[in-house]
Design a protein around this motif. Structure first.
Motif, short mmCIF file in Angstrom:
data_model
loop_
_atom_site.label_atom_id
_atom_site.label_comp_id
_atom_site.label_asym_id
_atom_site.label_seq_id
_atom_site.Cartn_x
_atom_site.Cartn_y
_atom_site.Cartn_z
N GLY A 124 46.51 33.74 34.19
CA GLY A 124 45.23 33.37 33.61
C GLY A 124 44.17 34.34 34.10
N TYR A 125 42.93 34.00 33.77
CA TYR A 125 41.82 34.90 34.09
C TYR A 125 40.62 34.09 34.54
N LYS A 126 39.82 34.69 35.38
CA LYS A 126 38.55 34.11 35.79
C LYS A 126 37.41 34.98 35.29
N ILE A 127 36.44 34.32 34.68
CA ILE A 127 35.18 35.00 34.35
C ILE A 127 34.20 34.70 35.47
N TYR A 128 33.64 35.74 36.03
CA TYR A 128 32.64 35.61 37.09
C TYR A 128 31.27 35.99 36.55
N TRP A 129 30.24 35.36 37.09
CA TRP A 129 28.88 35.80 36.82
C TRP A 129 28.00 35.51 38.02
N ARG A 130 26.88 36.22 38.08
CA ARG A 130 25.97 36.09 39.21
C ARG A 130 24.57 36.48 38.76
N ASP A 131 23.58 36.02 39.51
CA ASP A 131 22.22 36.51 39.29
C ASP A 131 22.21 38.02 39.47
N THR A 132 21.35 38.71 38.75
CA THR A 132 21.34 40.17 38.81
C THR A 132 20.92 40.69 40.18
N THR A 133 20.31 39.84 40.99
CA THR A 133 19.88 40.25 42.34
C THR A 133 20.84 39.80 43.43
N SER A 134 21.92 39.10 43.07
CA SER A 134 22.86 38.60 44.06
C SER A 134 23.89 39.67 44.42
N PRO A 135 24.25 39.78 45.70
CA PRO A 135 25.27 40.77 46.09
C PRO A 135 26.70 40.31 45.83
N THR A 136 26.90 39.02 45.58
CA THR A 136 28.25 38.47 45.47
C THR A 136 28.43 37.71 44.16
N TRP A 137 29.69 37.59 43.74
CA TRP A 137 30.02 36.81 42.54
C TRP A 137 29.98 35.33 42.91
N ASP A 138 28.93 34.65 42.48
CA ASP A 138 28.66 33.30 42.95
C ASP A 138 29.15 32.20 42.01
N ASN A 139 29.43 32.53 40.77
CA ASN A 139 29.86 31.53 39.78
C ASN A 139 31.11 32.04 39.07
N TYR A 140 32.01 31.12 38.73
CA TYR A 140 33.19 31.54 37.98
C TYR A 140 33.71 30.39 37.13
N LYS A 141 34.52 30.77 36.16
CA LYS A 141 35.21 29.79 35.32
C LYS A 141 36.62 30.30 35.07
N PHE A 142 37.61 29.51 35.43
CA PHE A 142 38.99 29.84 35.11
C PHE A 142 39.23 29.43 33.67
N VAL A 143 39.67 30.39 32.83
CA VAL A 143 39.74 30.13 31.39
C VAL A 143 41.19 30.11 30.88
N GLY A 144 42.16 30.17 31.79
CA GLY A 144 43.55 30.11 31.36
C GLY A 144 44.05 31.45 30.86
N ASN A 145 45.22 31.42 30.25
CA ASN A 145 45.89 32.66 29.83
C ASN A 145 45.46 33.03 28.42
N ILE A 146 44.22 33.42 28.30
CA ILE A 146 43.67 33.89 27.03
C ILE A 146 42.98 35.23 27.29
N THR A 147 42.56 35.91 26.24
CA THR A 147 41.92 37.21 26.42
C THR A 147 40.53 37.28 25.78
N GLU A 148 39.97 36.11 25.47
CA GLU A 148 38.60 36.08 24.94
C GLU A 148 38.01 34.71 25.21
N HIS A 149 36.74 34.69 25.59
CA HIS A 149 36.12 33.40 25.88
C HIS A 149 34.60 33.54 25.73
N THR A 150 33.99 32.44 25.31
CA THR A 150 32.53 32.37 25.19
C THR A 150 31.98 31.40 26.23
N LEU A 151 31.04 31.87 27.02
CA LEU A 151 30.33 31.02 27.98
C LEU A 151 29.13 30.41 27.27
N GLU A 152 29.30 29.20 26.82
CA GLU A 152 28.26 28.54 26.03
C GLU A 152 27.03 28.25 26.91
#
Length: 442
Positions: free
Chosen positions: A383-411
């Protein structure tokens, strides 16, 4: 109702806090005593200056590198010849720079633990073999180099001992690099060798001084350490530079992602440690052996103590005005060197157990209420994890495991407000480094 919500919370924490018990076994297997013995052995060669004696069996860089190779050979023998051990060398001619006062063969000692699934995919741990004193061209007087850099070399040997007991999907390289003090020649040679051989290098963890806890600034800490990384590769194209102006990514190059990877694993498995992400290629105006790999376009970071003592670096051994100068054994804290060796070992293992990272990550969502990502499939990913963070953050603070797919929309997550990335996840829970989007789609 409260009880049901509480149970759900516990379940969610369990699902999203996956850990591998083998990582704790690796940490506990690192031996401060073995590291101390190896540092003492290296310091007792008298000098390991790049231009020092290569014939003697007891003194000089020749004796030191033969001993390092013999240690790798012993480790390999104990694991049914699981390591490929060899010398990699290049001639550096007199006058190449002011510190090369005679022709010298710069010799690295390499040990490869070959991966079963991705044998040509490598993560590297390095230490430096050579040492120096006040005069960088003095290759005859004693230069014990106990912390700089017998500590990093001993840590690399110890990591090889520990990780030789495990099997991995990708390959791990343990290497002693020479010629660091004379101009980073060992790293240049191995990086060129890697290019010639077509090695797929995930990154190098360069360990340079991992044994001092008493800083010249008066701070004493056996928990702090620094991770230096450059923002973006120097090999990026003009097109890539122009894209960064519009899409971001000034601090999201491959070396920076490797640094974040190490930071995250340490916070997960060694929470007593304080990894400091330093947004700089190396210390101010100084350099280390990860830089030649960076110059070649590979990811590379420097792992080292946070509180240096300059009276114990590049100094003749002496007492002056009541200050003991010199890089000698009694200034090294072996328990601290053990901790930083463990930091390396768990990250080498995690990367070698993880699937490769997606090669291509595309992002879309311009003038939309959501963010869309798609990526290339990875062989062996569960599977895959999508990570996101505030543009000023040094670390990846948020994530979503989306399973074994290759495209996803973060609503409901607006592309303008965050930075994003994607990591591949294996069945064992180990992840690849995060890949920052390298293409845009509409």
């Amino acid at each position: 109702m409260k009880k049901i919500l509480f149970v759900f919370f516990l379940t969610a924490v369990h699902v999203f806090s996956q850990s591998d018990s083998r990582m704790y076994n690796i940490i506990n297997s690192v031996s401060a005593e073995r590291i101390e013995n190896d540092i003492a052995t290296l310091a007792n060669f008298g000098t390991r200056h790049t231009l020092s004696d290569t014939v003697s069996q007891t003194r000089g860089i020749g004796a030191a590198r033969r001993w390092i190779k013999s240690e790798f050979d012993k480790i390999s023998s104990d694991c049914s010849n699981c390591l490929e051990v060899f010398y990699q060398k290049d001639l550096v001619e007199k006058g190449t720079n002011r510190r090369i006062v005679k022709d010298v063969m710069v010799v690295n000692v390499v040990a490869i633990k070959r991966g079963a699934k991705h044998p040509n995919r490598f993560i590297i741990m390095s230490g430096d073999i050579d040492s120096r004193i006040s005069d960088p061209n003095n290759f005859t007087n004693d230069a014990p180099g106990a912390n700089d850099n017998a500590s990093g070399m001993a840590g690399t040997i110890e990591a090889a001992r520990v990780l030789s007991k495990y099997d991995f999907e990708s390959s791990i390289i343990f290497v002693g690099l020479s010629g660091e003090e004379q101009g980073l020649f060992g790293g240049k040679g191995l990086a060129a060798y890697a290019k010639e051989k077509g090695w797929n290098i995930v990154g190098i963890l360069n360990n340079d001084m991992i044994g001092n806890i008493k800083g010249v600034d008066g701070v004493v800490s056996n928990r702090d350490f620094r991770i230096f990384s450059e923002p973006v590769p120097p090999t990026e194209t003009e097109k890539q530079r122009n894209a960064r102006r519009f899409y971001g990514g000034e601090v999201d190059g491959i070396s920076r992602q490797l640094a974040r990877y190490v930071h995250k694993n340490v916070k997960t498995y060694m929470p007593e440690m304080n990894p400091m992400l330093i947004y700089r290629l190396d210390r101010f105006g100084r350099g280390g052996h990860h830089i030649p790999f960076n110059n070649a376009g590979f990811a590379g970071i420097r792992i080292m103590e946070s509180h240096e003592n300059y009276t114990q670096q590049h100094q003749d051994t002496r007492i002056e005005d009541g200050i003991a100068y010199g890089d000698v054994l009694e200034h090294v804290n072996f328990d601290y060197a053990k901790k930083l060796t463990a930091v390396n070992a768990i990250n080498l293992a995690s990367i070698a157990w993880a699937p490769p990272a997606p090669k291509k990550v595309e992002i879309g969502g311009i003038v939309e209420p959501s963010t869309r990502l798609r990526w290339s499939a990875v062989d062996g990913a569960a599977g895959y994890k999508i990570y996101w963070r505030d543009t000023t953050s040094p670390t990846w603070d948020n994530y979503k495991f989306v399973g074994n797919i290759t495209e996803h929309t973060l609503e409901g997550i607006v592309i303008d407000n965050y930075f994003f990335g994607v990591a591949a996840v294996g069945k064992n829970g180990h992840e690849s480094p995060v890949v920052f989007p390298n293409a845009v789609f509409r």
